[in-house]
Every structure is written in structure tokens, then in C-alpha cells.
Design a protein around this motif. Structure first.
Motif, PDB file in Angstrom:
ATOM      1  N   PHE A  44      -0.903  80.406 -31.928  1.00 40.26           N
ATOM      2  CA  PHE A  44      -1.202  79.603 -33.111  1.00 40.26           C
ATOM      3  C   PHE A  44      -0.982  78.129 -32.823  1.00 40.26           C
ATOM      4  CE2 PHE A  44       0.982  77.235 -36.418  1.00 40.26           C
ATOM      5  CZ  PHE A  44      -0.046  77.096 -37.332  1.00 40.26           C
ATOM      6  N   ASN A  86      -9.708  73.478 -40.729  1.00 40.22           N
ATOM      7  CA  ASN A  86      -9.496  74.684 -39.930  1.00 40.22           C
ATOM      8  C   ASN A  86      -8.020  74.918 -39.652  1.00 40.22           C
ATOM      9  OD1 ASN A  86     -12.007  75.686 -39.703  1.00 40.22           O
ATOM     10  ND2 ASN A  86     -12.490  74.646 -37.791  1.00 40.22           N
ATOM     11  N   SER A 102      -6.401  76.133 -42.596  1.00 45.97           N
ATOM     12  CA  SER A 102      -6.649  77.551 -42.872  1.00 45.97           C
ATOM     13  C   SER A 102      -5.798  78.427 -41.957  1.00 45.97           C
ATOM     14  CB  SER A 102      -8.143  77.850 -42.757  1.00 45.97           C
ATOM     15  OG  SER A 102      -8.423  78.624 -41.634  1.00 45.97           O
ATOM     16  N   LEU A 103      -5.557  77.976 -40.720  1.00 49.00           N
ATOM     17  CA  LEU A 103      -4.647  78.715 -39.840  1.00 49.00           C
ATOM     18  C   LEU A 103      -3.230  78.702 -40.415  1.00 49.00           C
ATOM     19  CD1 LEU A 103      -5.699  77.618 -36.241  1.00 49.00           C
ATOM     20  CD2 LEU A 103      -6.177  79.755 -37.403  1.00 49.00           C
ATOM     21  N   LEU A 132      -2.957  81.089 -43.169  1.00 47.71           N
ATOM     22  CA  LEU A 132      -2.854  82.431 -42.617  1.00 47.71           C
ATOM     23  C   LEU A 132      -1.416  82.728 -42.234  1.00 47.71           C
ATOM     24  CD1 LEU A 132      -4.360  84.874 -41.534  1.00 47.71           C
ATOM     25  CD2 LEU A 132      -4.718  83.640 -39.417  1.00 47.71           C
ATOM     26  N   GLY A 161      -9.987  82.011 -38.470  1.00 43.93           N
ATOM     27  CA  GLY A 161      -9.037  81.788 -39.561  1.00 43.93           C
ATOM     28  C   GLY A 161      -9.435  82.562 -40.806  1.00 43.93           C
ATOM     29  N   TYR A 218      -7.476  85.847 -42.140  1.00 45.22           N
ATOM     30  CA  TYR A 218      -6.832  85.729 -43.443  1.00 45.22           C
ATOM     31  C   TYR A 218      -7.223  86.907 -44.320  1.00 45.22           C
ATOM     32  CZ  TYR A 218      -5.520  83.730 -47.942  1.00 45.22           C
ATOM     33  OH  TYR A 218      -4.958  83.514 -49.168  1.00 45.22           O
TER      34      TYR A 218
END
Lengths: 114, 884
Positions: free
Chosen positions: B96, B365, B368-369, B372, B779, B783
Motif C-alpha cells: 500500500f 486514487n 481511495s486506497l 480502502l 482501489g 473496496y
């Protein structure tokens, strides 16, 4: 206990300084007891709140501390007033007296007929 | 003062902490003991005495905590511990961390690098005194006022005399000199300027003096000023250069000054030698000969539009006085900065916009990671909350983690930006660079670092906000029990899904663009040239006209150059031409055929003056008749070889051999006879058909500048130094430039360069876009999987096979990819159709290219979908069910 007044901010410092002036070098417990006694046990004082106040005064150079032995032979940390502390005490006493005098005048029964 | 003193104490209090803590513990212990003693004395039992004492104190730990708050800076200490925690978290999930930091670095790097260009070109002021008061002064056709055309000298003199709004007005024009050096003559770009030019700019010479008013008067001694670069490179940086003589194209000039190192002048960027502009040339004496560009300095309180209006009035007056030469000649005065960067501004701003978009996509992005991850940390957050961490405390922790990510990303991004600049700058051809000298200062200046900082701050805000959205605002219990996903989760999924479709579409458009340009370049390299470019070395010879004043002398020189070079070992044959192939349609002649009706039409043909061996050296194909021989000299009847394009256009059903043509008046000396037909040699750029072309023998039409083409046995590049040296042996005053192999000449020709560099640049953007799209896709899919673990567990417990789980997850990825690809392909066909001029023998819907793009995208997307799919398929149904 519920009827006792809390110590409000700012006044604790003044009480500590005044106590040290009156009593000379004294440990934290002694200061706490003395404040309580002087107030005629009307104040509800958490003794613990005294220590941050003492630390603040020490950081500001108003009091100094050193280890000593108490009246009944216990090791204790004694606080004493510095010269800056005395100056602050004098200044705060003056402004406090002024403030109470003003308030007293406000609260005194009015002399004019309503 | 006492506040300051207390602050210093607190800072110091951060150190020696444990000793002071022990001291406090002792103090409190003694406090309690004294209190207990008193209580016992008052008659309490020891147990009760202790209890009361503790009660009165308000708790030992609480007291210590209150004391600590005062002793140091708990805020700072907490931040430090947050930092440590954030770093630990990142180290714990290196995949990550690496992805997030890399993607962020990409976004920050790209936007920072492009901002650096924008900063160098648009933000930083031009390096002159008070540059905002400098204007560019030009003429302008009355009917197209946005066009700026050169001034004529006589107009300049009148404008300068009559204009009141300008404190000064000066002119410059480009030129070139053959500089005599001990190693032979060298061609040096130069500029001629009126005497006040540098004073108008506000540039003072580093050494020597500036031009003085008399220097540009007829009959003044010839003087020259050097740029710092020319002084260092061509005069060894010697301090005694002032007063020395430099021979420029055979004329001695006294060096009077050296310009400072930072001097630049974009409108004549490569000029190394600066000479005064004398009004003695033929052009300067005609009002209709326009060869000068003007710069002026506005008087205080006068604006550029005001001067523009004033000069337009003067131009109208001149038009009335000189109607034949000044018809429709108006004036155009704009700020100098507008002239210098006006053209590149929209391109740069567009690129910056693209980079900003890239940054936003990268940041979203990463967000969004992060989301998650916050999903998988829901329990951790809930536990912290249950243990008493306040909401503000949790916010601080997430902010710190965002800060760490953004800082790492920004640092790496700055490194990316620096590398990108170092890579991109050399790719700009020297000639283009000459027009953009401000790019020489490109680098990580304070503006650029500030920009990167601002961009990083923006991402910190985003990164700390996103996990907050998911922070349970209601009872913490929900988090502990793995409650159902709220509405915000669904909203994010929808937004993320749409974003990924857009990202994929952008990636497709860019990939297709790069692919189509690459294919055009490939097709271009397969174009029929009409000659064999392998093993050809070329160079340009420039003879000073002072030494070769007439045709016979020049023809003799050409003959000698051919013979000497041909005798070099490794050289098979040598030809000369006035213009190399794969250059341009141009250098034309208007012709008229003998014995045909003529109505004054323009029969425009390319004219190339070539030596006898030239066409044979190229291995051009002779279709009929003969090539020239060296006998076709000035004393012989004039002859010409024509190309097929000419035959197709003017002799569609006739045999042209033996036919004759001349100039439009058919003056007797101009008549030539066609003796041969050559299959079309590509004279034009690769993307343009070659016009009808005539070849004349060099001996009958000599030039003082000609290109040499040598067919070599070994690799041609290895022979270039020997060829140069051989030319210099003939006459050290001959200029030799542009030494290059024919294959490099073709590869670097503008049409090919445009496609090649375009494909590379767009390819770079496409790679970034693809990477971002893939990360974004991962992502979103991951998710969605993370919220469906129980559902998947139930499905598997009920008998679903692993492959069907793969199908489920990959299906979701495939749906997004399908939408993105369809949208992207439609857009790219549209975009390519709009830019079809750039494509060469390639349709906007070129199937192999688009298929390759689709395959690349599908493969990368499946990889992005496979990782979460595998995780989903490895869900243990029992574990998933037990979590219920």
C-alpha cells in the motif's frame, strides 16, 4: 461538600503566593492545608490541582523549590517565594483589592430613592 | 518575560523527563504520607486515613497527568508519537505504502515539472530593467492587425522621429557570419542592432563598452559585441579580448564589449555576435524592404495600447506620403513579453491543465486506497474510541498519516520533476531552444518548491478528510460489531467507479494517440525516398562570397571539393546539391515551355543545382535520357533533368526529352533542354508529395553554399571528421556546418521529429495515465470486495466454486474496463480525426493500433482486478460466517 465554593481560576496562584509570603518556605501539602484553613474550610480544594500551579510558578521564576525535612521528619519539597514572586504578589494584591472595591460599590445598597 | 521563561522551561522539560517524573512521584508520596499522618492523628484508622488522603488529592495519576500537561508540550509529544505510529503503519503494509507514495509522486512530479516550465516562461519576468515597460514594435497588414510583420528601415527612422510615447525605439535583425579562426572559418549566428538596442533593454556590458550613437552611422569603423558564451567558447574567455580584431565573413571587426552571462534575447536567441546595423545595405534604402524588428521602452505613464494607437496614426500618415510602398502598412505595438511567450502560453497552460488533472486523479486514487485501508482499520478505530480516544484525537492521527504520505510523495515527486526536466530539456532541438532562452533557467527554484509544497498540502487535506468521512460519528459500538456499510460507502463506490471509467478513457485516448503517432512515424520511415539513404554522409559548405565572387570561381571550387573528397579512402562517390533531399518544396523557379501558349500562369517548380555525380551518388533511378556529366559547364548548351512529377503534370502524353523551357520571358540565356527524366527523389518533407522539380548542372548554375553528399564504404558517421578536414584543407576560410548522416538528417527532419517526439511525449503521459487508471481500478474493486467478504463467504458456504468468485470480482472490474474502453476508443477516434493532419498513412481507426491499445488496457486492468479477486476467492467461509 456540595455547599463549598470551588477555587476559581487565577485566584489559586494568588493564594499560593500569599501563603508562602505569610508562612515562609512550605511544602505542597502545607500550602494546601493552609489555604483550606485560611478560607475557614469554605473552599473545596483538590490538593492535586496545587501541583501544576506550583510548577507553573516555578517555571515563571516566581517560586523556587528544594528538598528538605518536614516538621514531623518526613522528606518533602519546600517552596519559597523569590523576589519576582514578591513583586507579582504585590501587583496582584493591588489589582485584586481594586476589583473587589469596585464590585463592592456596585453591590452596596443604593442611596438614591428608587 | 516570565511567559518566555516558562516556555523555555517547558521546551527543556521535554528532556530529562523520567528524573523529573520520579521527583514528582516522591513529592506526591511525601504529600500523602503527611496527610495520612495528620488523618491518623485526628483519629482515623490507617486504611481510612489513606483513602481520605487520596480522595482529597484527587487521584495520583490524575495529578500526574495535570502536571505533565504543564511540564512539557504534550501536543508535540503526541504528534511525534503519531508520526512514529504512522510510519509503523506504512511499514506494516509496504505494498500500500509503495503504491500510494509512487502514485502521489507521479502526480506531484508531473504537475511540478510542468509548473517549472510555466514558471520559467510565464511567471518569471524577462531579465531586463523594468521589463513591463518594454514593447515589441512591428508593422502589421491593415486587414489582419493580429499579424506582426517586420519594419523597413526608413519606416523605423520616421517612427522614431515622430513617435512621442516611446522613450526609445531600436531595431534588430538576424544575420550570420563566417568567423575566421586558426582552425578555419566557422559559421556563427549573429544579429545586427541599432546602437541604442542594449540601452533600451537596460543591459550593460560585462566588459568593454556598449554601442555608441556613432557606431551605426555609415562609414563608422566595424565593431562587434560578444555574448558571454561566445567570449568563453570562441575567444577563450580572455580578459584582453576588448580591442582585438575578429574577422567576420572576411571583414575585420574590433571587439568593443562582452555581454553579461545572464543575457538572453528570445527573438534572436542563438545570436553570439552582435554588430551595429548600418543603413548601407540594399534593403535598408528601400521603404518596401522589410527586414527589421523593433523594441521600444514606454515613457512613464504611457501604456502600450496608447503607443499602438499613436504609431498606427504615424503609419497612416506614411501611407499617405508613400502610397506605392506603404499601402496597407499599419503598426502593431504589444508588450515584449507578449511577443516572447505569447505563442507558447496557451500550449503551456494546456499542458499545466493536463498535469493538474493528472495530479487530481492521482490524489483521488490515493484517497481511495486510504479509504480502502480505513475500511480494514474500522475495528482499530472503534477500539481506540472505546478506550477513550476523542474524535479530535483520531482526526489528528489520520491527519498525521496523511502528512507522512504526502511528504514522502512530494519528496519523491520533486526528484521525479528534477529528473523529468533533465530528461526533457535536451530533447528540445537547439533551434527551438534558441527561441526559448528563458528555459535555460529551468530548475527547482523557490517558486517551484513552493508550488510542490502547496500541492502536497492540498493532498494532506484530502487524505486526512477521506478517512474522517468514514469515522463513526454515532455510537462506537457499531464499528466493533462490523455494522453494515453506510450510505457514504455506496456513494463513494459510485463516484470511484465513474472516476475509474474516466481515467481508463483518458488512458485509452493517450495510448491510442501515442500508438497512432508511432505508427505514422513507422510508416514514414517506410516512405519511398527515390534514393538509397544508407551509407550517405552529408555536410554543408559555405564559401565567403568575398573570396568566390563569381560563377566560374564557385564552379571551380565545387569541382575541387568533389574531387578531393572522392579521393578520400572509404568514399565511393561524391555529389553536390543546392538543397538536400527530404528538406522542403521551395527554392523554386517559374518556368515557361518553348512552343506552348503562355498566359502568364505560374509554373512553379523546385530548382536544385547539382553536380554531375549527384543523382548517381544518391542512386536515384534514371528513367530516360541521361544524368549530367562534368562537361555540362558554363560554356556548353544549358540542360536540365526533370522528375516524374514534372512529366506527369506538364508532359502527360508527350516525350519530354529534347523539349525546351526557360524563364517567364523566355530570355535567350535562360533556355534549357531536357536531357533526362529521374524517378521522383523525395525533395519535400516526408508527409508532403514532392512538387515538379528541375535539376540544373552546378557548372551552369553555381551557388556559394552547397551540400555535399558522399556515399561511403564504412559507416558514414565515421567519415564525417575526415570529410570536414578535407574541405578545410582546400580553403580554411570555407565554413563547414550541419555534418550529419543522411539517415539522421531524415530522422530529424521536422515531419519525422514531430511524430517521433509527439509519440514519445504522449506515450509518457499515456504510461502515467494507464498506471493511475489501473491503481484507481484496483482501489475501487478492492473496496467493493472488502465490504462483501461475508456475502462471498456465504456464497461459498452454500457451494459456490472459487472460479465463480473470480468471475464475480473480475466481472465487476470488466464492466468498468468495458465502459472505459468503449468511451476511450470513441473519443480517441474522434480526437485522431480532428488531428488527422498529424497522422501519416494511418487511419484514425487504425485497427492494429487500437487493438494493441485495447489489449494493453485489458491486460493491465485484469491484473488490477485479479489481486482483489484472489483475495476474495481465498476467503475462508467459516471465518467469514463466524464474523457474523
Amino acid at each position: 461538600m456540595g455547599d463549598k465554593a470551588d477555587v476559581w481560576q487565577g485566584t489559586l496562584t494568588l493564594m499560593v503566593l500569599k501563603t508562602l509570603e505569610a508562612m515562609g518556605p512550605l511544602h505542597g501539602y502545607g500550602v494546601a492545608r493552609r489555604i483550606e484553613q485560611t478560607s475557614g474550610h469554605l473552599l473545596s480544594l483538590n490538593y492535586g490541582t496545587l501541583y501544576p500551579a506550583l510548577l507553573k510558578l516555578e517555571q515563571e521564576g516566581k517560586v523556587a523549590s528544594e528538598w528538605g525535612v518536614s516538621e514531623n521528619n518526613r522528606k518533602a519539597k519546600f517552596y519559597r517565594l523569590t523576589r519576582a514572586g514578591r513583586r507579582q504578589l504585590a501587583a496582584e494584591t493591588r489589582s485584586w483589592e481594586q476589583a473587589t472595591a469596585i464590585l463592592a460599590r456596585f453591590l452596596a445598597p443604593s442611596e438614591d430613592p428608587a | 518575560v516570565s511567559a518566555l521563561r516558562a516556555w523555555a522551561w517547558r521546551v527543556l522539560g521535554t528532556w530529562g523527563r523520567s528524573r523529573r517524573e520520579r521527583e514528582l512521584a516522591d513529592e506526591l508520596e511525601s504529600h500523602l504520607q503527611m496527610h495520612i499522618d495528620d488523618n491518623v492523628r485526628a483519629g482515623m484508622l490507617p486504611e481510612e486515613a489513606r483513602r481520605q488522603a487520596l480522595l482529597k488529592l484527587g487521584g495520583v495519576e490524575q495529578t500526574k497527568e495535570a502536571w505533565r500537561e504543564r511540564a512539557g508540550f504534550p501536543q508535540v509529544e503526541q504528534t511525534l508519537s503519531d508520526l512514529r505510529f504512522a510510519l509503523r503503519q506504512l511499514v506494516k503494509s509496504p505494498g500500500f505504502a509503495a503504491t500510494a507514495v509512487f502514485v502521489l509522486a507521479l502526480g506531484i512530479g508531473a504537475s511540478t515539472a510542468l509548473f517549472a516550465f510555466v514558471d520559467a516562461a510565464l511567471v518569471r519576468p524577462l531579465p531586463y530593467r523594468d521589463p513591463a515597460r518594454l514593447v515589441s514594435v512591428n508593422e502589421s497588414p491593415a486587414d489582419t492587425p493580429q499579424r506582426r510583420t517586420p519594419l523597413s528601415y526608413l519606416d523605423y527612422v520616421d517612427w522614431k522621429r515622430l513617435g512621442k510615447g516611446l522613450a526609445s525605439l531600436d531595431v534588430f535583425t538576424g544575420t550570420g557570419y563566417m568567423l575566421s579562426t586558426p582552425a578555419g572559418a566557422e559559421a556563427v549566428p549573429a544579429a545586427r542592432v541599432s546602437a541604442g538596442f542594449f540601452r533600451t533593454l537596460g543591459v550593460a556590458p560585462l566588459l568593454g563598452r556598449d554601442f555608441q550613437p556613432g557606431d551605426d552611422a555609415p562609414g563608422a569603423p566595424a565593431v562587434v559585441m560578444l555574448t558571454y558564451g561566445a567570449w568563453q567558447k570562441r575567444f577563450g574567455g580572455r580578459a584582453d579580448v576588448i580591442g582585438r580584431t575578429a574577422t567576420l565573413s572576411g571583414v575585420p571587426h574590433v571587439v568593443v564589449g562582452v555581454l553579461p552571462q545572464g543575457f538572453q534575447f528570445a527573438l534572436r536567441g542563438r545570436a553570439e555576435l552582435w554588430t551595429p546595423l548600418l543603413p548601407t545595405g540594399g534593403c535598408e534604402q528601400q521603404r518596401s524592404c522589410h527586414n527589421l524588428r523593433g523594441i521600444g521602452r514606454l515613457r512613464d505613464g504611457v501604456s502600450a495600447p496608447a503607443v499602438d494607437a499613436e504609431m498606427k496614426g504615424i503609419a497612416a500618415e506614411l501611407e499617405r506620403l508613400f502610397p506605392e510602398s506603404n499601402r496597407d502598412q499599419s503598426a502593431s505595438i504589444v508588450l515584449l513579453s507578449e511577443e516572447v511567450v505569447g505563442e507558447i502560453r496557451p500550449i503551456l497552460l494546456m499542458l499545466l491543465g493536463g498535469a493538474a488533472l493528472l495530479f487530481v486523479i492521482a490524489a483521488v486514487n490515493v484517497a481511495s486506497l486510504l479509504l480502502l485501508r480505513s475500511e480494514s482499520r474500522k475495528r482499530e478505530v472503534a477500539v481506540r474510541g472505546a478506550l477513550g480516544a476523542s474524535r479530535a484525537r483520531l482526526v489528528r492521527q489520520f491527519t498525521t498519516e496523511g502528512l507522512v504520505l504526502a511528504t514522502l510523495g512530494a519528496t519523491l515527486g520533486l526528484a521525479f520533476a528534477a529528473a523529468a526536466m533533465r530528461l526533457l530539456l535536451p530533447l528540445i532541438p537547439a533551434e527551438m531552444m534558441g527561441r526559448m532562452p528563458y528555459l535555460q533557467g529551468l530548475g527547482l527554484g523557490s517558486h517551484v518548491v513552493l508550488f510542490a509544497g502547496a500541492v502536497s498540502l492540498l493532498s494532506v487535506c484530502l487524505f486526512s478528510l477521506v478517512p474522517l468521512l468514514r469515522l463513526p460519528s454515532g455510537p462506537i459500538r457499531e464499528g466493533l460489531t462490523e455494522g453494515a456499510r453506510g450510505a457514504s460507502g455506496t456513494a463513494w463506490r459510485r463516484f470511484g467507479g465513474n472516476l475509474v471509467v474516466v481515467e481508463l478513457a483518458v488512458a485509452v485516448v493517450l495510448l491510442a494517440g501515442a500508438g497512432l503517432l508511432g505508427r505514422s512515424f513507422y510508416r514514414m520511415s517506410r516512405v519511398d525516398l527515390g534514393f538509397q539513404p544508407e551509407r550517405l554522409a552529408t555536410l554543408l559548405v559555405a564559401a565567403p562570397p568575398a573570396r568566390y565572387p563569381n560563377g566560374p570561381a564557385t564552379a571551380a571550387l565545387a569541382r575541387r571539393v568533389s574531387d578531393e573528397l572522392e579521393s578520400l579512402p572509404g568514399v565511393e562517390s561524391v555529389g553536390l546539391t543546392s538543397v538536400l533531399p527530404v528538406s522542403f518544396n521551395g527554392n523554386t523557379d517559374w518556368i515557361r515551355f518553348v512552343g506552348r501558349p503562355f498566359g502568364g500562369e505560374h509554373n512553379e517548380v523546385n530548382q536544385r543545382d547539382v553536380s554531375g555525380a549527384y543523382l548517381a551518388t544518391l542512386r536515384a533511378k534514371l528513367l530516360r535520357g541521361r544524368f549530367f556529366s562534368d562537361d555540362d559547364g558554363a560554356s556548353k548548351p544549358r540542360v536540365a533533368v526533370v522528375n516524374q512529377a514534372l512529366v506527369r503534370k506538364y508532359f502527360p502524353d508527350e516525350d519530354p526529352i529534347g523539349k525546351r523551357f526557360g524563364d517567364i520571358r523566355l530570355s535567350p540565356g535562360s533556355i534549357k533542354e531536357i536531357v533526362g527524366i529521374v524517378a521522383d527523389v523525395r525533395e519535400s518533407q516526408l508527409d508532403v508529395e514532392t512538387w515538379p522539380t528541375v535539376y540544373y548542372p552546378f557548372g551552369q548554375s553555381p551557388n556559394t553554399e552547397f551540400s555535399v553528399v558522399a556515399r561511403t564504404a564504412p559507416a558514414p558517421a565515421s567519415l564525417l571528421p575526415a570529410l570536414r578536414a578535407a574541405v578545410r584543407r582546400i580553403d580554411p576560410e570555407l565554413g563547414v556546418v550541419d555534418e550529419v548522416t543522411m539517415e539522421d538528417h531524415i530522422a530529424d527532419s521536422p515531419a519525422a521529429y514531430l511524430r517521433r517526439s509527439g509519440a514519445a511525449l504522449i506515450g509518457g503521459f499515456a504510461a502515467c495515465a494507464l498506471l493511475l487508471a489501473v491503481v484507481g481500478l484496483y482501489g475501487v474493486v478492492a473496496y467493493s470486495v472488502s465490504g462483501r467478504e461475508r456475502e462471498i463467504g456465504v456464497r461459498m458456504a452454500l457451494g459456490a466454486q472459487r472460479w465463480s468468485v473470480y468471475q464475480l470480482v473480475l466481472g465487476e472490474a470488466g464492466r468498468l474496463v468495458g465502459f472505459g474502453m468503449a468511451l476511450g476508443l470513441a473519443l480517441s477516434i474522434g480526437a485522431a480525426s480532428l488531428a488527422s493532419k498529424l497522422l501519416f498513412e494511418t487511419a484514425p481507426w487504425d485497427v492494429p493500433t487500437l487493438a494493441a491499445v485495447a489489449a494493453t488496457l485489458a491486460a493491465s486492468a485484469m491484473l488490477a482486478g485479479y489481486i482483489p479477486a484472489r483475495r476474495a476467492a481465498s476467503v475462508d467461509p467459516m471465518v467469514a460466517l463466524r464474523a457474523e
